[in-house]
Design an enzyme around this catalytic site. Structure first.
Site, PDB file in Angstrom:
ATOM      1  N   GLU A  57     -15.871   5.005   7.799  1.00 48.76           N
ATOM      2  CA  GLU A  57     -14.617   5.023   7.030  1.00 48.76           C
ATOM      3  C   GLU A  57     -14.616   6.092   5.950  1.00 48.76           C
ATOM      4  OE1 GLU A  57     -13.661   1.789   4.483  1.00 48.76           O
ATOM      5  OE2 GLU A  57     -15.713   1.486   3.806  1.00 48.76           O
ATOM      6  N   ASP A  99      -9.324   1.715  -4.229  1.00 49.88           N
ATOM      7  CA  ASP A  99      -9.991   0.620  -4.934  1.00 49.88           C
ATOM      8  C   ASP A  99     -11.518   0.746  -4.729  1.00 49.88           C
ATOM      9  OD1 ASP A  99      -9.409   0.143  -2.237  1.00 49.88           O
ATOM     10  OD2 ASP A  99      -9.295  -2.020  -2.501  1.00 49.88           O
ATOM     11  N   GLN A 138       0.861  -1.184   0.000  1.00 51.51           N
ATOM     12  CA  GLN A 138       0.000   0.000   0.000  1.00 51.51           C
ATOM     13  C   GLN A 138       0.897   1.234   0.000  1.00 51.51           C
ATOM     14  OE1 GLN A 138      -3.034  -0.133   3.147  1.00 51.51           O
ATOM     15  NE2 GLN A 138      -4.603  -0.493   1.598  1.00 51.51           N
TER      16      GLN A 138
END
Length: 585
Positions: free
Chosen positions: A535, A338, A239
Site C-alpha cells: 500500500e 491518517d 473521504q
C-alpha cells in the site's frame, strides 16, 4: 444501528439530511455562494456494538485483539439485543471488570468472522487484456500481466446472508462485487477506488467498474454521502470526493451517456454534501471566500482504532476539548492522511505530535481543487445533457472555488499552492505533494499552464524530491506517522506526475516522466524481491515497503496496482533499468 439492506427505509435523520442537501442544491440557482456553511451532522450509526457505548469500549480497551479493527469486523451470531444482554450479564457477573480471558470467551460465544465478505470472480476479467500489448518492455509487460491476475485475488462480494440480518453486521450490504485494497482491508474504500478503477478500465473491466459506481451511488442515495469505507463504523466520515471523476473516467472508456443521465442527480447530491457540510468562510485581504476543510461531528474514539485514540486523549480533562480532539482525528482520517504532521498546528509548525492535531483549522489544497473540478465536471455533464440552467449553476460554483484557490492558496513566493491555517490566518509553507493538486485537477487559468508547470517543477526540484529514489515522500518530516517521511504513497505519485503532465511545459513533463519511471522501477524491484505489491513504499529505499502508523504494512494492493497501470499507460516505453533504451513517450 442503521439498516443496510438496499430496500431498507432511511431513518428520519437520514431523510432530513437528504432534504437539506436537496434544498442546498435547488434552493437558489442564482449564485454560487447560495450554498452556505451548516453545522456538520452527527453519526448515522448508533450501534452499541460497532460504533459507541460501553460494550465497544470494554472489548477494545481489553485488548482482545491486537488490531482493534479485527473486533468491529466480526458479525454477531444473534440479534444485537441478545449480544448486548449477554454483555450486561458478563459485566454484572464480574463487577464491571471482566478480565481478558472472560472478554475473549464472550467474543467467541457471541461473534464470528467467516463468510461475511466472499471471494468473487468478475465476469469481465480477461486473461490477456489488450492493454498489455501497449507495454513495450517484456519484463514490465509480464509484471503488468501478473498484476492483472491480482484483480481476481482482491475481488469480493458481500454474502447474501448479510442482507438477511444487516443489524448483526458492520459490513454494509451492496448489490455488486467490488475490489478491496488487500490485507486487513476487506471492504471497499472510497478514494482508493479512483485509482483501482483506472486500472480496471485500462484492463477492460468496464462492467466491474460500473458495478463499483452503482455501489457508491447507492451509498449516496441511502446515506446522503459515501462513507470512508464499507462498514457502518465509517458512517461518521467520508473521504476525498472522487465519485464524479470516477464517473468521468467510466464515461471516457464507455461513452455510456444513459448511465450519466440516470445518475446525474445523485452526483449532485454528493457534491452538495461536501458544499453544505464541509465549508467555512475564509477571509483574506478583506475578502471572504467559501472554502472546504475536513471536519467531522462525532464524539468518541474511532471504533476501529479505539484503544489508540483513547490513549491519546486520556490526559485531556476538558470534555469539550476531548471531543474536539476526537473529531480532528476522525477528520484527518476523512482526508485519507491518517496521520500526518500536515494536520499539526503548534508553535513549531508541523513539528509537533498528534496532540497538536487541528484538522478542522486547515484549508487543504487538494480538497478545494477536487471540489472545483467536481463542480466543473457537473457543469460539463449538464451541458452535454442539455441542461443549461444547471450547467451555469455549477459553472458559477467552479468559478467561485477557482477564485478562492487563486487568492487564498496560491503562494507567489513558492510557486505552488499551500494549505491555509485558519487559526493563524497564514499559509502553511511545508512541502506536501498536494501542493500541486490544482495542476492535477486543472483548477487553474489555462493561459498560465506552462508558467504553473515550470514553477511546480522548480519547486519540487528545490525541495530535493529527485533525491528520493523510492518515490516522492508524503512530507519532509520523519514523525513516525505513516503519511510523513519516508513513506511514499501511490495516489500522491499520481497527483504529482499528472499535475506536471497537465501543464504541457517541457521541464515539468521531463520531471513527470522521471518521477513516474522511478516509481515503476521501485515498485517492480519490490515485487521482484517479495512477489507482493504494498500500500505504501519507503522513499529512501526503492522497493521496500513503508512503515509507521497503527498497523503493519498491507499487501495487495488495489490503488498501488492502479497507479502502475496509469503510469504504464502514460509511459508505455518504460523499462526496468537505464541500460535499456527508452524513447520519450
Amino acid at each position: 444501528m442503521a439498516k443496510t439492506t438496499p430496500m431498507a427505509k432511511p431513518s428520519v435523520g437520514l431523510l432530513t439530511l437528504q432534504v437539506l442537501v436537496f434544498c442546498a442544491l435547488t434552493g437558489s440557482l442564482a449564485s454560487a455562494g447560495s450554498i452556505g456553511h451548516v453545522t456538520p451532522r452527527s453519526d448515522l450509526c448508533d450501534s452499541e456494538v460497532y460504533c459507541q457505548g460501553e460494550l465497544l469500549k470494554t472489548i477494545q480497551l481489553g485488548e482482545v485483539f491486537k488490531d482493534g479493527k479485527t473486533f468491529v469486523d466480526h458479525y454477531q451470531v444473534n440479534d444485537p439485543s441478545v449480544t448486548v444482554a449477554n454483555f450486561r450479564k458478563l459485566m454484572a457477573e464480574t463487577g464491571g471488570k471482566p478480565n481478558k480471558d472472560q472478554l475473549t470467551q464472550y467474543v467467541k460465544e457471541n461473534f464470528a468472522q467467516e463468510n461475511e465478505v466472499i471471494d468473487w470472480s468478475p465476469p469481465d476479467w480477461q486473461e490477456n487484456p489488450e492493454f498489455l500489448q501497449r507495454v513495450q518492455d517484456p519484463v514490465f509487460r509480464k509484471w503488468a500481466k501478473d498484476l492483472n491476475d491480482v484483480w481476481k485475488i482482491i475481488s469480493r462480494k458481500v454474502a447474501p446472508s448479510v442482507a438477511e440480518h444487516p443489524e448483526r453486521h458492520s459490513i454494509i450490504s451492496v448489490d455488486n462485487g467490488f475490489i478491496v485494497p488487500g490485507g486487513r482491508f476487506q471492504e471497499f474504500y472510497y478514494w482508493d477506488s479512483y485509482w483501482v478503477m483506472e486500472g480496471l478500465l485500462l484492463t477492460g473491466m468496464k462492467n466491474t467498474s460500473r458495478g463499483i459506481l452503482e455501489n457508491f451511488l447507492s451509498m449516496v442515495t441511502r446515506f446522503g454521502f459515501i462513507p470512508n469505507g464499507g462498514r457502518v463504523y465509517y458512517l461518521m466520515r467520508s473521504q476525498p470526493p472522487l465519485l464524479i471523476p470516477m464517473v468521468d473516467l467510466y464515461l471516457t472508456h464507455t461513452g455510456d451517456m444513459q448511465f450519466l443521465r440516470d445518475n446525474i442527480g445523485t452526483l449532485e447530491k454528493e457534491l452538495g454534501y461536501f458544499l453544505s457540510q464541509k465549508t467555512v468562510d475564509v477571509t483574506k485581504n478583506g475578502k471572504t471566500y467559501k472554502m472546504a476543510r475536513y471536519i467531522v461531528s462525532s464524539n468518541g474514539p474511532r471504533p476501529e482504532s479505539y484503544r489508540e485514540d483513547y490513549e491519546l486523549a486520556k490526559n485531556i480533562n476538558d470534555e469539550a476539548e476531548k471531543r474536539r480532539f476526537y473529531e480532528d482525528l476522525k477528520a484527518a482520517a476523512e482526508s485519507g492522511w491518517d496521520f500526518s504532521s500536515r494536520w499539526y498546528i503548534s508553535e513549531n509548525g508541523t513539528r509537533g505530535s498528534l496532540s497538536n492535531i487541528a484538522t478542522r483549522n486547515i484549508i487543504p489544497v487538494e480538497l478545494n481543487a477536487f471540489l472545483q473540478r467536481n463542480a466543473r465536471m457537473l457543469a460539463q455533464f449538464h451541458t452535454t445533457l442539455g441542461n443549461p440552467t444547471k450547467a451555469k449553476y455549477y459553472k458559477d460554483i467552479a468559478t467561485s472555488y477557482q477564485q478562492a484557490i487563486d487568492d487564498v492558496l496560491w503562494s507567489e513566493s513558492e510557486g505552488v499552492w499551500l494549505d491555509f491555517d485558519l487559526r493563524n490566518s497564514q499559509h502553511r509553507n511545508y512541502f506536501f505533494p498536494t501542493n500541486v493538486a490544482p495542476l492535477y485537477t486543472q483548477s487553474f487559468d489555462s493561459s498560465k499552464a506552462q508558467i504553473y508547470g515550470q514553477r511546480a517543477a522548480a519547486y519540487l526540484t528545490r525541495n530535493g524530491i529527485l533525491d528520493y529514489m523510492g518515490g516522492t515522500p508524503a512530507s519532509l518530516f520523519p514523525t513516525g506517522e505513516q503519511w510523513d517521511l519516508p513513506n511514499a504513497w501511490p495516489p500522491l505519485q499520481s497527483i504529482i506526475v499528472q499535475a506536471l503532465r497537465n501543464s504541457n511545459e517541457e521541464s515539468a513533463e521531463k520531471l513527470a516522466k522521471e518521477l513516474a519511471i522511478r516509481w515503476l522501477r521501485a515498485n517492480h524491484k519490490g515485487y521482484s524481491q517479495s512477489g507482493q505489491m504494498f500500500e505504501k513504499y519507503d522513499a529512501l529505499n526503492p522497493g521496500k515497503f513503508g512503515g509507521g502508523g497503527e498497523y503493519v504494512v498491507q499487501e495487495g494492493f488495489g490503488w498501488t496496482n492502479g497507479v502502475v497501470y496509469e503510469f504504464l499507460n502514460s509511459y508505455p516505453n518504460a523499462t526496468p533499468d537505464d541500460n535499456v533504451h527508452m524513447n520519450n513517450n
